[in-house]
Motif scaffolding. Sequence first.
Motif, PDB file in Angstrom:
ATOM      1  N   VAL A 167       0.828  -1.207   0.000  1.00 12.14           N
ATOM      2  CA  VAL A 167       0.000   0.000   0.000  1.00 12.14           C
ATOM      3  C   VAL A 167       0.861   1.257   0.000  1.00 12.14           C
ATOM      4  CG1 VAL A 167      -1.538   1.354   1.469  1.00 12.14           C
ATOM      5  CG2 VAL A 167      -2.059  -1.042   1.016  1.00 12.14           C
ATOM      6  N   LEU A 168       1.864   1.297   0.861  1.00  9.40           N
ATOM      7  CA  LEU A 168       2.678   2.504   1.002  1.00  9.40           C
ATOM      8  C   LEU A 168       3.626   2.704  -0.178  1.00  9.40           C
ATOM      9  CD1 LEU A 168       3.503   2.361   4.806  1.00  9.40           C
ATOM     10  CD2 LEU A 168       1.960   3.937   3.664  1.00  9.40           C
ATOM     11  N   SER A 169       3.863   1.650  -0.944  1.00  9.11           N
ATOM     12  CA  SER A 169       4.741   1.771  -2.101  1.00  9.11           C
ATOM     13  C   SER A 169       4.041   2.407  -3.302  1.00  9.11           C
ATOM     14  CB  SER A 169       5.280   0.392  -2.511  1.00  9.11           C
ATOM     15  OG  SER A 169       6.121  -0.123  -1.498  1.00  9.11           O
ATOM     16  N   GLN A 170       2.743   2.593  -3.189  1.00  7.67           N
ATOM     17  CA  GLN A 170       2.021   3.252  -4.275  1.00  7.67           C
ATOM     18  C   GLN A 170       2.528   4.689  -4.410  1.00  7.67           C
ATOM     19  OE1 GLN A 170      -2.045   2.873  -2.993  1.00  7.67           O
ATOM     20  NE2 GLN A 170      -2.098   0.664  -3.318  1.00  7.67           N
ATOM     21  N   PRO A 171       2.862   5.120  -5.638  1.00  7.00           N
ATOM     22  CA  PRO A 171       3.448   6.460  -5.822  1.00  7.00           C
ATOM     23  C   PRO A 171       2.646   7.586  -5.198  1.00  7.00           C
ATOM     24  CG  PRO A 171       3.609   5.195  -7.849  1.00  7.00           C
ATOM     25  CD  PRO A 171       2.780   4.372  -6.914  1.00  7.00           C
ATOM     26  N   GLU A 172       1.321   7.515  -5.293  1.00  9.52           N
ATOM     27  CA  GLU A 172       0.524   8.602  -4.727  1.00  9.52           C
ATOM     28  C   GLU A 172       0.611   8.651  -3.208  1.00  9.52           C
ATOM     29  OE1 GLU A 172      -2.372   5.122  -5.426  1.00  9.52           O
ATOM     30  OE2 GLU A 172      -0.580   6.002  -6.359  1.00  9.52           O
ATOM     31  N   ARG A 192       3.337   7.607  -1.414  1.00 14.22           N
ATOM     32  CA  ARG A 192       4.672   8.146  -1.123  1.00 14.22           C
ATOM     33  C   ARG A 192       4.682   9.667  -1.273  1.00 14.22           C
ATOM     34  NH1 ARG A 192       9.142   5.007  -0.834  1.00 14.22           N
ATOM     35  NH2 ARG A 192       8.894   2.764  -1.173  1.00 14.22           N
ATOM     36  N   GLU A 193       4.108  10.135  -2.356  1.00 10.05           N
ATOM     37  CA  GLU A 193       4.104  11.578  -2.615  1.00 10.05           C
ATOM     38  C   GLU A 193       3.271  12.326  -1.581  1.00 10.05           C
ATOM     39  OE1 GLU A 193       2.711  11.849  -6.612  1.00 10.05           O
ATOM     40  OE2 GLU A 193       4.433  10.739  -7.425  1.00 10.05           O
ATOM     41  N   ARG A 194       2.134  11.760  -1.199  1.00 10.75           N
ATOM     42  CA  ARG A 194       1.270  12.416  -0.204  1.00 10.75           C
ATOM     43  C   ARG A 194       1.973  12.521   1.146  1.00 10.75           C
ATOM     44  NH1 ARG A 194      -4.395  12.373   1.284  1.00 10.75           N
ATOM     45  NH2 ARG A 194      -4.513  13.903   2.980  1.00 10.75           N
ATOM     46  N   LEU A 195       2.600  11.445   1.602  1.00 11.85           N
ATOM     47  CA  LEU A 195       3.283  11.470   2.891  1.00 11.85           C
ATOM     48  C   LEU A 195       4.464  12.423   2.868  1.00 11.85           C
ATOM     49  CD1 LEU A 195       1.437   9.056   3.497  1.00 11.85           C
ATOM     50  CD2 LEU A 195       3.378   7.950   4.601  1.00 11.85           C
ATOM     51  N   ARG A 196       5.173  12.455   1.739  1.00  9.05           N
ATOM     52  CA  ARG A 196       6.337  13.352   1.649  1.00  9.05           C
ATOM     53  C   ARG A 196       5.896  14.807   1.619  1.00  9.05           C
ATOM     54  NH1 ARG A 196       9.930  15.365   2.810  1.00  9.05           N
ATOM     55  NH2 ARG A 196      12.103  15.320   2.193  1.00  9.05           N
ATOM     56  N   ARG A 197       4.873  15.107   0.809  1.00 10.82           N
ATOM     57  CA  ARG A 197       4.435  16.484   0.623  1.00 10.82           C
ATOM     58  C   ARG A 197       3.762  17.050   1.875  1.00 10.82           C
ATOM     59  NH1 ARG A 197       0.761  15.563  -2.964  1.00 10.82           N
ATOM     60  NH2 ARG A 197      -0.996  15.681  -1.516  1.00 10.82           N
ATOM     61  N   ASP A 198       2.860  16.282   2.469  1.00  7.00           N
ATOM     62  CA  ASP A 198       2.037  16.808   3.557  1.00  7.00           C
ATOM     63  C   ASP A 198       2.644  16.632   4.939  1.00  7.00           C
ATOM     64  OD1 ASP A 198       0.291  17.397   1.543  1.00  7.00           O
ATOM     65  OD2 ASP A 198      -1.191  15.875   2.067  1.00  7.00           O
TER      66      ASP A 198
END
Length: 324
Positions: A275-280, A282-288
């Motif tokens: 689940v966490l390897s999904q690009p969206e 990863r990007e959401r956790l990094r950005r927010d």
Amino acid sequence: MPTRRGVIAGIAAAGVARGARAQDPVFPARPVRLLVGIPAGGAPDVIARLLADRLGALWGQPVVVDNRPAASGNPAAGAVAAAAPDGHTLLFAHASLLLLNEALMRNVPFNGERDFAPVSLLATTPFIVACQPGAPYATLDELKAWARGRPAGVTFATLSATGLPRFVGERVKAALGIPMVNVPYVSMAGAVQDVAAGRVDLLIDGTPVITPQIRGGFLKGLALTSTERDPVIPGVPAAAETIPGFTSRGWFGLLGPAGMPEGVVRRVAEDARRVLSQPEMRERLRRDFGADVVAGTPGEFAASLSADRAVYRRLVAEVGATLD
């Protein structure tokens, strides 16, 4: 009278039944509870809900987030420690809950080393050491040189005297070999204002809090407590550039009750990683949240948890901090 064929069939059926009993139980067989020791709306809660939604879709069973924020999250951890070890009750833990609470409090309803099955370290977040923009130092090396003329010590603000950032400050203090004095605050706004005005020398907190202050010019970043720089704030050096090998991080992890079947532990860990390897994601956790997905194995999480626990127990004992 049973025939030879019937006897053979019976033996085979018994063997299959024994094999089925020896296998791990079906998981998930019903809704899964994910306990969170943080109020609804906080960063750990939001990340837990993102994870729960996607795991629920993958498993075909609801994953229900259960917030129990009282007593620094201890009731959430205690409930998981006492739950049936079948994987249907899990703990979404933040670092302070499992690294600090037992060291800071006498009456904690769990034993972190005995009562949990580590499943996966999910994501990590470094801390930032910051100062006012006009400070006469721009790196930890320069801070160390400047501190030699400050026998009273360098002051560093944190949101409390017993949170993880305070002990990150103690680690920086020990690594640099300079006197540093903690100044705890009840609000981050007050801490930012006093550091920006130069009334306190440093501020230490997580990247989601301090990065906007650096990018807005209100604070200057001295060090990110990681081995590499962050491309979002590339001008802030990594602490390891001054202190080789130095890292300090907050984290979010997934645990279950001790005694969970190994197959269930592996299944949950692998699905969380999927689940966490999904690009969206990863990007959401990094950005927010400034969080980097790691989603490692149960063994890796157990080893890092044990090492971190030893470090912070020692620090708590050295400074004599307590929440009792």
